[in-house]
Design an enzyme around this catalytic site. Sequence first.
Site, short mmCIF file in Angstrom:
data_model
loop_
_atom_site.label_atom_id
_atom_site.label_comp_id
_atom_site.label_asym_id
_atom_site.label_seq_id
_atom_site.Cartn_x
_atom_site.Cartn_y
_atom_site.Cartn_z
N HIS A 148 36.47 40.25 36.75
CA HIS A 148 36.75 40.07 37.99
C HIS A 148 36.16 40.69 39.04
O HIS A 148 36.09 41.92 38.78
CB HIS A 148 38.22 39.67 38.32
CG HIS A 148 39.02 38.60 37.56
ND1 HIS A 148 38.55 37.14 37.55
CD2 HIS A 148 39.96 38.57 36.41
CE1 HIS A 148 39.41 36.45 36.92
NE2 HIS A 148 40.22 37.37 36.19
N CYS A 167 32.91 37.83 40.65
CA CYS A 167 32.79 37.04 41.95
C CYS A 167 32.59 38.29 42.88
O CYS A 167 32.90 39.31 42.78
CB CYS A 167 34.31 36.37 42.37
SG CYS A 167 34.40 34.78 41.71
#
Length: 296
Positions: free
Chosen positions: A142, A184
Amino acid sequence: MADADGGGDVQSGGDTVDALKWFSKRPAAAGDGKNAEEIDSSSLSVSTKPANYDPYRYRMDYHCMGTCLIVNNKNFHRSTGMSDRKGTDVDAASVMETFKKLGYKTRLANDQTVDQMEKLMLSVSAEDHSQSASFVCVLLSHGDEGVIYGTDGLVKFDSLIKCFKGSGCKSLVGKPKLFFIQACRGTALDDGIETDSTGVEMSERIPVEADFLYCYSAAPGYYSWRNMSNGSWFIQSLCEMLQRFSGDLELMQVLTRVNQKVALQFESSSTMPGFSNKKQIPSVVSMLTKDFYFPK
């Protein structure tokens, strides 16, 4: 829900993003220092030039291609608010297979905390890479703009890799250091848009930022998509293009083909309202000073 690419193929599983928890404010990350150090070219392994030496192309006449370090973070501590990254093991397996074929010594580290990631990077940077042509690091986790997640929290990306810069890793000075980041870089969604069919080899000193390449799965500020059965759009496209074109095309040409595949052949399909029919474009930041060719 299935993910359909631009060619009409349907993938099983659903698409999700490698991001902070939905629409939350990004936590502040400490440490924003800059390294202005420069390195003497005496530490570069270019003093002995072979007969076919090309000043515009990185040397490949080393004992091995080098190390490919893969950090695969799938399961996150509840305190982070991060969901498990289903499909990331497919990415990790594809990366290992691809870079082994390219001649790299692959290392896989699963579910690393921030502390473990930092110690791992420091340990690898301290190794002797003098007989290696390059270094590759693939981070699967992430993230948000400028940060990457360990299983227990976030760390600034620059802080994590600073040990490979300058005097921190002299045996890689002057050699390509390639970082591929599947994570991301924000919470923006790309809706897409319809289109019409229509002389001196080296100075005495070099910057510490030279010979780095960072290839991000998404543009700054945007979500990065991952199919929960087939892996991320970016990593699967990267591995496919490396296997198809390595040895024939220069690295930036290969990465342009990765950009094209991700941009044109994928579109999100999600059960979450507002998350379907979204697009993605990878982003390459290159400080390479020569052409780089993987072996065939």
